[in-house]
Write an enzyme that holds these catalytic residues in place. Sequence first.
Site, PDB file in Angstrom:
ATOM      1  N   ASP A  32       0.845  -1.197   0.000  1.00 29.26           N
ATOM      2  CA  ASP A  32       0.000   0.000   0.000  1.00 29.26           C
ATOM      3  C   ASP A  32       0.879   1.246   0.000  1.00 29.26           C
ATOM      4  OD1 ASP A  32       0.818   0.372   2.622  1.00 29.26           O
ATOM      5  OD2 ASP A  32      -1.198   0.266   3.507  1.00 29.26           O
ATOM      6  N   HIS A  33       0.259   2.404   0.187  1.00 28.19           N
ATOM      7  CA  HIS A  33       0.979   3.684   0.087  1.00 28.19           C
ATOM      8  C   HIS A  33       2.063   3.872   1.143  1.00 28.19           C
ATOM      9  CE1 HIS A  33      -2.459   4.066   2.773  1.00 28.19           C
ATOM     10  NE2 HIS A  33      -1.856   5.086   3.373  1.00 28.19           N
ATOM     11  N   VAL A  40      -0.555  -6.578   8.579  1.00 32.32           N
ATOM     12  CA  VAL A  40      -1.752  -7.280   9.045  1.00 32.32           C
ATOM     13  C   VAL A  40      -2.903  -7.173   8.040  1.00 32.32           C
ATOM     14  CG1 VAL A  40      -3.543  -7.354  10.833  1.00 32.32           C
ATOM     15  CG2 VAL A  40      -1.156  -7.106  11.485  1.00 32.32           C
ATOM     16  N   ARG A  62       6.094  -0.059   8.748  1.00 34.29           N
ATOM     17  CA  ARG A  62       6.188   0.742   9.966  1.00 34.29           C
ATOM     18  C   ARG A  62       6.772  -0.070  11.120  1.00 34.29           C
ATOM     19  NH1 ARG A  62       0.208   3.393   9.199  1.00 34.29           N
ATOM     20  NH2 ARG A  62       0.871   5.296   8.133  1.00 34.29           N
ATOM     21  N   CYS A  83       2.388  -3.700   4.025  1.00 34.66           N
ATOM     22  CA  CYS A  83       1.603  -2.496   4.317  1.00 34.66           C
ATOM     23  C   CYS A  83       2.221  -1.865   5.556  1.00 34.66           C
ATOM     24  CB  CYS A  83       0.112  -2.819   4.467  1.00 34.66           C
ATOM     25  SG  CYS A  83      -0.333  -3.894   5.849  1.00 34.66           S
ATOM     26  N   GLY A  84       1.468  -1.143   6.355  1.00 31.67           N
ATOM     27  CA  GLY A  84       2.059  -0.511   7.534  1.00 31.67           C
ATOM     28  C   GLY A  84       2.524  -1.538   8.556  1.00 31.67           C
ATOM     29  N   THR A  85       1.649  -2.503   8.839  1.00 32.98           N
ATOM     30  CA  THR A  85       1.964  -3.553   9.809  1.00 32.98           C
ATOM     31  C   THR A  85       2.123  -4.936   9.175  1.00 32.98           C
ATOM     32  OG1 THR A  85      -0.384  -3.971  10.112  1.00 32.98           O
ATOM     33  CG2 THR A  85       0.652  -2.390  11.635  1.00 32.98           C
ATOM     34  N   HIS A 109       7.053 -25.200   8.518  1.00 35.28           N
ATOM     35  CA  HIS A 109       5.951 -25.871   9.219  1.00 35.28           C
ATOM     36  C   HIS A 109       4.572 -25.552   8.637  1.00 35.28           C
ATOM     37  CE1 HIS A 109       8.295 -26.562  13.258  1.00 35.28           C
ATOM     38  NE2 HIS A 109       8.959 -26.995  12.191  1.00 35.28           N
ATOM     39  N   ARG A 155      -1.640 -30.885   9.659  1.00 34.48           N
ATOM     40  CA  ARG A 155      -2.165 -29.628  10.212  1.00 34.48           C
ATOM     41  C   ARG A 155      -2.528 -28.643   9.103  1.00 34.48           C
ATOM     42  NH1 ARG A 155       2.934 -30.363  14.241  1.00 34.48           N
ATOM     43  NH2 ARG A 155       1.994 -32.036  15.453  1.00 34.48           N
ATOM     44  N   ARG A 176       4.445 -34.499   9.488  1.00 33.86           N
ATOM     45  CA  ARG A 176       3.402 -34.220  10.496  1.00 33.86           C
ATOM     46  C   ARG A 176       2.758 -32.860  10.258  1.00 33.86           C
ATOM     47  NH1 ARG A 176       8.168 -32.590  12.811  1.00 33.86           N
ATOM     48  NH2 ARG A 176       8.131 -30.842  14.275  1.00 33.86           N
ATOM     49  N   HIS A 177       3.498 -31.957   9.639  1.00 37.52           N
ATOM     50  CA  HIS A 177       2.951 -30.619   9.394  1.00 37.52           C
ATOM     51  C   HIS A 177       1.845 -30.651   8.326  1.00 37.52           C
ATOM     52  CE1 HIS A 177       6.065 -29.162  11.944  1.00 37.52           C
ATOM     53  NE2 HIS A 177       7.001 -29.696  11.169  1.00 37.52           N
TER      54      HIS A 177
HETATM   55  C1  RB5 Z   1      -2.548   2.458   6.556  1.00 35.18           C
HETATM   56  O1  RB5 Z   1      -2.635   3.576   7.375  1.00 35.18           O
HETATM   57  C2  RB5 Z   1      -2.473   1.202   7.422  1.00 35.18           C
HETATM   58  O2  RB5 Z   1      -3.688   0.974   8.048  1.00 35.18           O
HETATM   59  C3  RB5 Z   1      -2.049  -0.001   6.593  1.00 35.18           C
HETATM   60  O3  RB5 Z   1      -0.817   0.258   6.008  1.00 35.18           O
HETATM   61  C4  RB5 Z   1      -1.881  -1.302   7.335  1.00 35.18           C
HETATM   62  O4  RB5 Z   1      -1.022  -1.152   8.430  1.00 35.18           O
HETATM   63  C5  RB5 Z   1      -3.097  -2.033   7.688  1.00 35.18           C
HETATM   64  O5  RB5 Z   1      -3.066  -3.115   8.266  1.00 35.18           O
END
Ligand code: RB5
Length: 155
Positions: free
Chosen positions: A8-9, A69, A109, A65-67, A98, A136, A132-133
Amino acid sequence: MKLAIGNDHVAVELKKIVAAHLRELGHEVIDVGTNSTERFNYPISGYKVARLVADGQAELGILICGTGVGISLAANKVSGIRACVCSEPYTARLSRQHNNSNILAFGARVVGSELALMIVDEWLNATYEGGRHQTRVDMITEIERTGELKVALES
Ligand code: RB5
């Protein structure tokens, strides 16, 4: 190897560093973007990379992305995708050995570029161990395909 990469940005610069590193290692890189720092909704690149991997047009994918996630959550909604957020090399290696991860995700970030490249290298150099993996991973696939896990419902 053919790899797909997306971001992402928040992660444009780190994505460029990772993509250049992959090319230096001799890999073919499909960059789905974004290459703009304008606000960008991460599910778009998460989905595009996941689609390429799930369809076999790329062997593996990397998402930033930022995290890590949000973009991994989007990718994991595509059938056959096992996207793992890894902020250090140990988890990255084990996610291949695994969990047979087929997409690596991390946060621009969260990790600096040196650490990001270590994470990528450790992940790429690891091999799925099966055995074994596989039992799962098959269970995860069963939940994905049916919404249930028979063995859990019976016990
Ligand atoms: C963008 O601000 C941020 O939410 C995105 O990069 C990301 O971390 C989402 O999970």
